[in-house]
Design an enzyme around this catalytic site. Structure first.
Site, short mmCIF file in Angstrom:
data_model
loop_
_atom_site.label_atom_id
_atom_site.label_comp_id
_atom_site.label_asym_id
_atom_site.label_seq_id
_atom_site.Cartn_x
_atom_site.Cartn_y
_atom_site.Cartn_z
CB SER A 110 -0.91 0.01 1.23
OG SER A 110 -0.14 -0.13 2.41
CD GLN A 112 3.28 0.75 4.06
OE1 GLN A 112 3.94 0.50 5.07
NE2 GLN A 112 2.67 -0.18 3.32
CG HIS A 114 5.52 3.23 9.02
ND1 HIS A 114 4.54 2.26 8.92
CD2 HIS A 114 6.44 2.92 8.08
CE1 HIS A 114 4.88 1.39 7.98
NE2 HIS A 114 6.02 1.78 7.45
CE LYS A 137 6.10 -1.43 10.64
NZ LYS A 137 5.87 -1.39 9.21
CD GLU A 139 9.10 0.62 6.96
OE1 GLU A 139 8.48 -0.03 7.82
OE2 GLU A 139 8.70 0.74 5.79
CG HIS A 276 7.17 3.89 2.53
ND1 HIS A 276 6.88 4.61 3.67
CD2 HIS A 276 7.08 2.58 2.90
CE1 HIS A 276 6.64 3.79 4.67
NE2 HIS A 276 6.74 2.54 4.23
NE ARG A 295 -1.96 -1.56 5.26
CZ ARG A 295 -2.04 -1.95 6.51
NH1 ARG A 295 -2.97 -1.43 7.32
NH2 ARG A 295 -1.21 -2.87 6.98
CE LYS A 301 -3.30 -6.08 4.95
NZ LYS A 301 -2.00 -6.16 5.68
#
Length: 417
Positions: A110, A112, A114, A137, A139, A276, A295, A301
């Site tokens: 997706s 998205q 964080h 989050k 990453e 991203h 998302r 979802k």
């Protein structure tokens, strides 16, 4: 309570998300036998998306020959995490600060972002079923194979070129916002960000039927070869994303987010609020210990467009800004150190028959062998390694990694605070 050595095998868990590569094409499935996942039987038609290594409450790793999982073992043995890390992070009940993963991406994830720590706490309190923990989050994605992704907003001038060149894109946005955006090039950075936010919000909240109509028009134009020179770089991406997610507004993000093509060994870091979407390939991924995702497109979802629009940084730049440049700390060990304290990742390539020594680290680590075979040894013993083997290494434990009859490749995630 029986004693346990500071180095021991752990059993990762598999996530079968729909976007994962299927069957033997997936690195996750490839590593499963070596990881000792109980009852694993390859299903060639099933997606194997993620291999989780850590203590996240959703899916903590098991421990070989133990009834307890990794979280429970660390609760009983807090010294394996170490005082230094426990003073800096919340390690209550055996909680590790990071989560280590292998991702095998068959189709795009997706659009998205964080949330940061403060926003995560708020969202978790308001919607605990959706945002399952209160942690941030950030990453890092490290390519195992050729890897494609959408990563961060393009420079303003580049987005402006697409706004002017792609009628199907700009027709979804109010003309006054288009004009304001095209005139913002020379404005101060803070004002550019505000206008970029308006443009992105207008796109993501456009009428659903208009999105479907304009996307259909765009795809038809590309299929008959009507793309302009500027669109050549994103044509195949647009067609692929629309094939995977027909009529989805996320396809138009190809005109706003950097399209990244990475080769094995390259890495990118994505902090809080950076938009991203991973598109294709196999990666090692390390993050703070969270599963919070906001998302807004390219997904079946639930979407949370208001929160996504609200938390993005709107910092336009070339994609290279997100790259993590590795540092060779020995001829065989390369360090990927993102600009946060939650984790660092080492790539270790030990030649056939040779040994690489890692001095003690004042924090916990998790390592996975991805190629070759060999062993890991410490003062109290040794364990054999093969592709897929995953081990936990306790704080203040010196280890030696020895390759067998071929090069042994290991990725090791750790935190020292």
């Amino acid at each position: 309570m029986s004693t346990i050595e500071p180095v021991f095998r752990i059993i990762p868990t598999i996530q079968n998300y729909d976007w994962g590569k299927k069957g033997k094409d997936s690195k996750v499935a490839e590593f499963a036998p070596g990881a000792g996942i109980c009852g694993f039987t390859l299903n060639q038609s099933a997606p194997y998306a993620e291999l989780w290594m850590g203590t996240h409450v959703k899916s903590p790793s098991g421990v070989v020959d133990r009834k307890q999982n990794l979280t429970q073992i660390l609760t009983e043995n807090p010294g394996f995490i170490g005082d230094q890390v426990s003073r800096r992070f919340d390690t209550t009940n055996g909680n590790l600060p990071f989560l280590f993963k292998v991702l095998a991406i068959g189709k795009a994830l997706s659009i998205q972002t964080h949330p940061d720590k403060k926003t995560s706490e708020k969202l978790h309190a308001e919607q605990p079923a959706v945002y399952t923990d209160p942690n941030h989050k950030p990453e890092m994605a490290l390519a195992l194979t050729d890897f494609k992704a959408l990563c961060g907003f393009m420079p303003i001038t580049r987005i402006a070129e697409y706004v002017k060149a792609v009628p199907e894109f700009n027709s979804l946005i109010d003309p006054s916002i288009v004009t304001e955006f095209l005139n913002c090039i020379n404005l101060p950075e803070s004002e550019q960000k505000a206008v970029l936010k308006k443009l992105f919000a207008a796109l993501m909240t456009a009428d659903v039927s208009s999105i479907a109509t304009q996307l259909r028009t765009l795809v038809e134009r590309y299929q008959r070869g009507g793309q302009k020179p500027l669109e050549e770089d994103v044509k195949d991406l647009v067609l692929t994303l629309n094939e995977q997610y027909p009529g989805d507004v996320g396809v138009f993000c190809a005109f706003m987010l950097n399209f990244v093509r990475m080769t094995p060994g390259q890495a990118i870091f994505l902090g809080a609020g950076e938009p991203h979407a991973y598109v294709e390939g196999d990666i090692m991924e390390c993050m703070a210990n969270s599963d919070n995702v906001i998302r807004a497109g390219l997904t079946p979802k639930p979407k949370d467009i208001p929160n996504l629009v609200s938390v993005l940084t709107y910092t336009p730049s070339d994609w290279q800004k997100h790259m993590v440049e590795p540092v060779d700390i020995t001829p065989r060990t390369r360090k990927y150190d993102p600009p946060i304290q939650d984790f660092t990742v080492l790539q270790v390539k030990t030649p056939k028959g040779e040994t690489e020594t890692h001095e003690a680290i004042p924090g916990p680590s998790i390592a996975i062998a991805t190629e070759g075979s060999g062993r890991v040894s410490w003062s109290g013993g040794e364990l054999d390694l093969q592709a897929g083997s995953v081990i936990f290494v306790g704080a203040e434990t010196k280890i030696k990694i020895t390759a067998g009859d071929s090069e042994l490749v290991v990725f090791r995630a750790y935190v020292t605070a």
